[in-house]
Design an enzyme around this catalytic site. Structure first.
Site, PDB file in Angstrom:
ATOM      1  N   GLU A   1      -4.919   1.889   2.482  1.00  7.44           N
ATOM      2  CA  GLU A   1      -5.004   0.735   3.371  1.00  7.44           C
ATOM      3  C   GLU A   1      -5.140   1.175   4.821  1.00  7.44           C
ATOM      4  OE1 GLU A   1      -3.442  -2.304   6.179  1.00  7.44           O
ATOM      5  OE2 GLU A   1      -2.656  -0.316   5.758  1.00  7.44           O
ATOM      6  N   GLU A   2      -4.462   2.253   5.189  1.00  7.20           N
ATOM      7  CA  GLU A   2      -4.348   2.612   6.597  1.00  7.20           C
ATOM      8  C   GLU A   2      -5.672   3.028   7.230  1.00  7.20           C
ATOM      9  OE1 GLU A   2      -2.059   1.892   8.388  1.00  7.20           O
ATOM     10  OE2 GLU A   2      -0.128   2.038   7.411  1.00  7.20           O
TER      11      GLU A   2
ATOM     12  N   HIS B   1       0.836  -1.215   0.000  1.00  9.83           N
ATOM     13  CA  HIS B   1       0.000   0.000   0.000  1.00  9.83           C
ATOM     14  C   HIS B   1       0.864   1.255   0.000  1.00  9.83           C
ATOM     15  CE1 HIS B   1       0.299   0.953   4.400  1.00  9.83           C
ATOM     16  NE2 HIS B   1       0.274  -0.363   4.579  1.00  9.83           N
TER      17      HIS B   1
ATOM     18  N   ASP C   1       3.518  -6.253   3.489  1.00 13.74           N
ATOM     19  CA  ASP C   1       3.066  -5.175   4.374  1.00 13.74           C
ATOM     20  C   ASP C   1       3.433  -5.487   5.820  1.00 13.74           C
ATOM     21  OD1 ASP C   1       1.867  -2.920   5.411  1.00 13.74           O
ATOM     22  OD2 ASP C   1      -0.174  -3.715   5.300  1.00 13.74           O
TER      23      ASP C   1
ATOM     24  N   ASP D   1       6.199   0.948   6.673  1.00 15.38           N
ATOM     25  CA  ASP D   1       4.761   0.717   6.511  1.00 15.38           C
ATOM     26  C   ASP D   1       4.160   1.800   5.620  1.00 15.38           C
ATOM     27  OD1 ASP D   1       2.199  -0.260   6.867  1.00 15.38           O
ATOM     28  OD2 ASP D   1       1.925   0.671   8.819  1.00 15.38           O
TER      29      ASP D   1
ATOM     30  N   HIS E   1       3.503   3.046  12.605  1.00  8.97           N
ATOM     31  CA  HIS E   1       2.597   4.187  12.778  1.00  8.97           C
ATOM     32  C   HIS E   1       3.197   5.296  13.643  1.00  8.97           C
ATOM     33  CE1 HIS E   1      -1.180   1.440  12.001  1.00  8.97           C
ATOM     34  NE2 HIS E   1      -0.350   1.493  10.957  1.00  8.97           N
TER      35      HIS E   1
END
Length: 465
Positions: free
Chosen positions: A325-326, A279, A353, A291, A423
């Site tokens: 995606e997030e 992603h 991922d 990520d 994140h």
């Protein structure tokens, strides 16, 4: 005698095929480690573009950049697939402190959770009630919760070797914590960051209000693990402390964005599609290197390695860089809807991922027959220290494609450091090792090659048609 000769020739054919596969896989690793492009692509995505939150200018810059790079590979086709995505903006930096007595405060690091509403302009100051999970809310009851800030402090379980399993064990408090706390009259939510180590980096992530009416939604933020430890200890010493936090995030109208798609058309079975992807969007605190910038550039590299080694696939090999995606999975759902509408036949899909760390193997969402075929390929990967082949799990973006016949897979790198960065502000380029990233790309290419060459094991009902 004839039987012996048949066995001899069959054994020779298998040996030859195995040698041919070993040579092909060796060529992928050699090319990735000596002339790889993934690290350079990631450098640009991370350091020239930065965090790529859905709907942001940076996300659109990433779309343009990756499309140009795919165009430069000489693929048979490169295109953009339109998708409407949510646009959530963080606003000015968040601020929080613990107040032990009037005027006596200690600042703590927080970050708004993705999708949260803002606090009032002046922020929120209230008493705090600590819980270990959503299930504790009913135990405490409205009498103890109403008017307070709920502090979810269930940590990731350090005894679990699979850090993704540990993450799964407590992420519900981040995703649904605000919606559930609001039912008991809470005025805000603070969630311990999903992180196995103690540090000062708060970790954001998606959250949902479910069916909570807009006027009843309460602000939600993550607190760093060090901050969570301080808050918990302070509460034990003095349950009457106040917590203050202020955030300025906002949900805007959806905007148009794109999945980036490129393919090499198959020479023998062009209608059978093998997908590899990651992603393109990321959270905005760091630059999204692990990520999932890593997964995107590794997926692009799969097609480039086929080109530079001269391998001509029998099936169509398609790379998809999914958007959103997030905080919505809009890209994955839009791609699956379009594939169904066009009646495309996907036979295998692989997603990366889980970070750009040293590859350890794959997880597979498939039937037993296909898993047995994958296990027969395991000796081909063992020279590269790829040993983990597990059944169960693949990737979020390819999940909407799932059918009984499709084999789904996920690259599984070493996960022990992943949640140190996930994140958070420290998900940045300098934490990606070039060689580890390249090994992952070669590993993915090798698996795609094997599925392209041998195909998937068809169910008996299809074999009999």
């Amino acid at each position: 005698m004839k039987k012996i000769l048949v066995i001899f020739f069959l054994s020779t054919a298998v040996l030859f095929a195995q040698t041919e596969d070993e040579k092909a896989i060796r060529s992928f690793y050699d090319a990735a480690l000596t002339q790889g492009k993934a690290y350079d692509w990631l450098n640009h995505l991370s350091n020239q573009i930065g965090g790529r939150l859905s709907g942001s200018v940076q996300a659109e810059q990433a779309v343009r950049y990756t499309r140009i790079q795919l165009d430069s590979l000489g693929l048979d086709r490169v295109w953009l697939q339109s998708v409407m995505v949510p646009k959530w903006v963080r606003g000015t930096p968040e601020f929080a402190y613990i107040e032990t007595r009037p005027g006596i405060t200690s600042n703590v690091p927080i970050t708004a959770l993705g999708g949260s509403v803002s606090t009032p302009v002046g922020g929120i100051k209230a008493k705090v009630i600590e819980v270990q999970g959503i299930e504790d809310l009913a135990v405490k009851g409205r009498d103890q919760i109403e008017g307070k800030i709920v502090f979810y402090n269930r940590p990731m379980d350090p005894t679990l070797i699979s850090t993704f399993q540990s993450y799964s064990g407590c992420v519900d408090q981040r995703y649904s914590g605000a919606a559930e706390a609001a039912k008991f009259g809470a005025v805000g939510v603070i969630v311990r960051s999903m992180n196995l180590r103690l540090d000062d980096y708060p970790h954001t992530g998606s959250m949902s209000y479910g069916e909570t009416p807009v006027n009843e939604r309460i602000p939600a933020a993550a607190i760093s693990t060090n901050g969570a430890e301080l808050l918990s200890t302070t509460l034990k010493l003095n349950p009457e402390i106040n917590f203050y936090f202020k955030q300025n995030c906002k949900q805007l109208d959806d905007v148009e964005s794109f999945n980036v798609v490129g393919e090499i058309r198959g020479s023998t079975y062009p209608g059978e599609i093998i997908l590899v992807g990651g992603h393109l969007d990321s959270w905005d605190l760091g630059d999204g290197s692990h990520d999932d910038g890593a997964g995107c550039v590794q997926s692009m590299e799969v097609l480039r390695l086929f080109k530079v080694t001269g391998y001509k696939p029998k099936r169509t090999i398609r790379v998809v860089l999914f958007m959103n995606e997030e905080n919505g999975l809009r890209g994955g759902n839009a791609y699956a809807d379009a594939a169904k509408r066009k009646r495309e036949q996907h036979v295998f899909a692989l997603e990366s991922d889980a970070g750009g760390f040293t590859p350890r193997g794959f997880s597979f969402d498939c039937d037993q027959a296909n898993f047995q075929q994958v296990q027969s390929w395991k000796p081909l990967f063992e020279p590269y220290l790829i040993h983990q082949f597990i059944q169960g799990g693949s990737g979020a973006d390819i999940g909407p494609l799932k059918t009984d016949e499709l084999v789904l897979a996920g690259l599984r790198p070493d996960s022990q450091r992943y949640f140190d960065h996930h994140h958070a502000e420290n998900d940045t380029f300098e934490h990606v090792n070039k060689r580890e990233l390249e090994l992952g790309a070669a590993t993915m290419t090798s698996l795609v090659y094997l599925f392209d060459k041998y195909g998937t094991v068809k169910p008996e009902k299809i074999k009999g048609r």
